[in-house]
Design a protein around this motif. Structure first.
Motif, PDB file in Angstrom:
ATOM      1  N   LEU A 139       0.686  -1.304   0.207  1.00  0.00           N
ATOM      2  CA  LEU A 139       0.233   0.217  -0.082  1.00  0.00           C
ATOM      3  C   LEU A 139       0.904   1.330   0.080  1.00  0.00           C
ATOM      4  CD1 LEU A 139      -2.720  -0.962   2.523  1.00  0.00           C
ATOM      5  CD2 LEU A 139      -2.957  -0.748   0.335  1.00  0.00           C
ATOM      6  N   GLN A 140       1.761   1.483   0.710  1.00  0.00           N
ATOM      7  CA  GLN A 140       2.981   2.508   1.212  1.00  0.00           C
ATOM      8  C   GLN A 140       3.294   2.504  -0.063  1.00  0.00           C
ATOM      9  OE1 GLN A 140       5.065   1.138   4.221  1.00  0.00           O
ATOM     10  NE2 GLN A 140       3.986   2.533   5.703  1.00  0.00           N
ATOM     11  N   GLY A 141       3.555   2.053  -0.989  1.00  0.00           N
ATOM     12  CA  GLY A 141       4.398   1.313  -2.785  1.00  0.00           C
ATOM     13  C   GLY A 141       3.151   2.072  -3.539  1.00  0.00           C
ATOM     14  N   ILE A 142       1.767   1.949  -4.063  1.00  0.00           N
ATOM     15  CA  ILE A 142       0.881   2.318  -4.435  1.00  0.00           C
ATOM     16  C   ILE A 142       0.392   3.925  -3.849  1.00  0.00           C
ATOM     17  CG2 ILE A 142      -1.259   2.517  -5.065  1.00  0.00           C
ATOM     18  CD1 ILE A 142      -1.435  -0.739  -3.923  1.00  0.00           C
ATOM     19  N   HIS A 143       0.675   4.436  -2.711  1.00  0.00           N
ATOM     20  CA  HIS A 143       0.969   5.542  -2.516  1.00  0.00           C
ATOM     21  C   HIS A 143       1.702   6.568  -2.308  1.00  0.00           C
ATOM     22  CE1 HIS A 143      -0.523   8.649   0.662  1.00  0.00           C
ATOM     23  NE2 HIS A 143       0.714   8.564   0.723  1.00  0.00           N
ATOM     24  N   LEU A 144       3.071   6.728  -3.073  1.00  0.00           N
ATOM     25  CA  LEU A 144       4.170   6.724  -2.526  1.00  0.00           C
ATOM     26  C   LEU A 144       3.451   7.151  -4.910  1.00  0.00           C
ATOM     27  CD1 LEU A 144       6.735   5.612  -0.641  1.00  0.00           C
ATOM     28  CD2 LEU A 144       6.316   7.092  -0.531  1.00  0.00           C
ATOM     29  N   ASP A 145       3.770   6.101  -5.270  1.00  0.00           N
ATOM     30  CA  ASP A 145       3.373   6.315  -6.635  1.00  0.00           C
ATOM     31  C   ASP A 145       1.939   7.530  -7.314  1.00  0.00           C
ATOM     32  OD1 ASP A 145       5.101   4.542  -7.081  1.00  0.00           O
ATOM     33  OD2 ASP A 145       3.586   2.893  -7.862  1.00  0.00           O
ATOM     34  N   MET A 146       1.125   8.022  -6.005  1.00  0.00           N
ATOM     35  CA  MET A 146       0.220   8.230  -6.007  1.00  0.00           C
ATOM     36  C   MET A 146       0.768   9.937  -6.286  1.00  0.00           C
ATOM     37  SD  MET A 146      -1.747   6.934  -8.006  1.00  0.00           S
ATOM     38  CE  MET A 146      -2.880   8.267  -8.490  1.00  0.00           C
ATOM     39  N   HIS A 147       1.673  10.163  -5.060  1.00  0.00           N
ATOM     40  CA  HIS A 147       1.666  11.255  -4.551  1.00  0.00           C
ATOM     41  C   HIS A 147       2.835  12.067  -5.416  1.00  0.00           C
ATOM     42  CE1 HIS A 147      -0.154  12.660  -1.249  1.00  0.00           C
ATOM     43  NE2 HIS A 147       0.598  10.663  -0.909  1.00  0.00           N
ATOM     44  N   SER A 148       3.738  10.856  -6.224  1.00  0.00           N
ATOM     45  CA  SER A 148       4.831  11.461  -6.918  1.00  0.00           C
ATOM     46  C   SER A 148       3.872  12.110  -8.293  1.00  0.00           C
ATOM     47  CB  SER A 148       5.145  10.045  -7.990  1.00  0.00           C
ATOM     48  OG  SER A 148       6.567   9.738  -6.587  1.00  0.00           O
ATOM     49  N   LEU A 149       3.275  10.973  -9.017  1.00  0.00           N
ATOM     50  CA  LEU A 149       2.391  12.038 -10.185  1.00  0.00           C
ATOM     51  C   LEU A 149       1.303  12.916  -9.782  1.00  0.00           C
ATOM     52  CD1 LEU A 149       0.345   8.505 -11.215  1.00  0.00           C
ATOM     53  CD2 LEU A 149       2.347   9.424 -12.499  1.00  0.00           C
ATOM     54  N   ALA A 150       1.608  13.360  -8.627  1.00  0.00           N
ATOM     55  CA  ALA A 150       0.565  14.358  -8.328  1.00  0.00           C
ATOM     56  C   ALA A 150       1.701  15.247  -7.803  1.00  0.00           C
ATOM     57  CB  ALA A 150      -0.318  14.099  -6.948  1.00  0.00           C
ATOM     58  N   ARG A 151       3.047  14.999  -7.645  1.00  0.00           N
ATOM     59  CA  ARG A 151       4.105  16.564  -8.018  1.00  0.00           C
ATOM     60  C   ARG A 151       3.798  16.293  -8.830  1.00  0.00           C
ATOM     61  NH1 ARG A 151       5.530  13.418  -3.339  1.00  0.00           N
ATOM     62  NH2 ARG A 151       7.426  12.181  -4.540  1.00  0.00           N
ATOM     63  N   ALA A 152       4.375  15.097 -10.028  1.00  0.00           N
ATOM     64  CA  ALA A 152       4.620  15.937 -10.661  1.00  0.00           C
ATOM     65  C   ALA A 152       3.343  16.402 -12.151  1.00  0.00           C
ATOM     66  CB  ALA A 152       5.033  13.997 -12.253  1.00  0.00           C
ATOM     67  N   ARG A 153       2.644  16.100 -12.261  1.00  0.00           N
ATOM     68  CA  ARG A 153       1.391  17.119 -12.445  1.00  0.00           C
ATOM     69  C   ARG A 153       1.230  18.512 -12.123  1.00  0.00           C
ATOM     70  NH1 ARG A 153      -1.417  14.362 -16.797  1.00  0.00           N
ATOM     71  NH2 ARG A 153      -0.959  12.223 -16.201  1.00  0.00           N
ATOM     72  N   ARG A 154       1.532  18.696 -10.359  1.00  0.00           N
ATOM     73  CA  ARG A 154       1.934  20.356 -10.593  1.00  0.00           C
ATOM     74  C   ARG A 154       2.465  21.007 -11.097  1.00  0.00           C
ATOM     75  NH1 ARG A 154       2.442  18.736  -5.098  1.00  0.00           N
ATOM     76  NH2 ARG A 154       1.009  17.304  -4.467  1.00  0.00           N
ATOM     77  N   CYS A 155       3.938  20.412 -11.363  1.00  0.00           N
ATOM     78  CA  CYS A 155       4.859  21.213 -11.695  1.00  0.00           C
ATOM     79  C   CYS A 155       4.861  21.701 -13.730  1.00  0.00           C
ATOM     80  CB  CYS A 155       6.209  20.300 -12.329  1.00  0.00           C
ATOM     81  SG  CYS A 155       6.356  19.885  -9.788  1.00  0.00           S
TER      82      CYS A 155
END
Length: 155
Positions: A139-155
């Motif tokens: 679950l933590q791996g999926i969670h990190l994936d989603m936060h990485s995607l969210a950060r990349a989208r904000r840039c």
């Protein structure tokens, strides 16, 4: 004079705890599938589909644990989960930014599921905590994936 103390918290039955997490996982998996089907970017569809598959495995593992303990595993999401997903789909903008909105919503759902697992660990019996600790890295791996995607989208 002594200060009255609260009675120690009673650990929920493992089946009850596991079924609550299963229901929350089923709702999130359904949201991942919806997002994957509606994502504009093919690469994002693949990532979301992989995350849904990882949740499939987590759900199946917990359902197996409930069965092993003699209980009946949850097979459906939480009451209102389907209506909540419909509302989310309706509220998301139908624009290229829709992918970003899905990512943000999924990241929020992932954070809630990870939090529920961590809370469950605090209240679980030692045997149930062992089961949850085996699932938590997934679950933590999926969670990190989603936060990485969210950060990349904000840039």
């Amino acid at each position: 004079m002594s200060i009255p103390q609260e009675p120690p918290a009673v650990a929920p039955r493992p089946q009850t705890l596991f079924n609550a997490l299963i229901r929350q996982g089923i709702d999130l998996r359904a949201m991942y599938r919806d997002a994957s089907a509606q994502a504009n970017e093919p690469g994002l569809r693949v990532v979301l589909g992989e995350n849904a598959s990882a949740l499939d495995q987590m759900i199946a593992d917990l359902q197996g644990q409930v069965s092993h303990l003699g209980g009946t595993p949850a097979r459906r999401g939480r009451l209102g989960g389907s209506a909540r997903r419909q509302l989310i789909e309706w509220l998301l903008p139908d624009t290229p930014r829709r992918d970003t909105a899905w990512i943000a919503r999924l990241a929020h759902g992932e954070a809630a599921l990870v939090h529920a697992f961590e809370e469950g660990l605090q209240r679980a019996t030692p045997e149930a905590a062992l089961v949850l600790r085996r699932q938590l890295p997934r679950l933590q791996g999926i969670h990190l994936d989603m936060h990485s995607l969210a950060r990349a989208r904000r840039c």
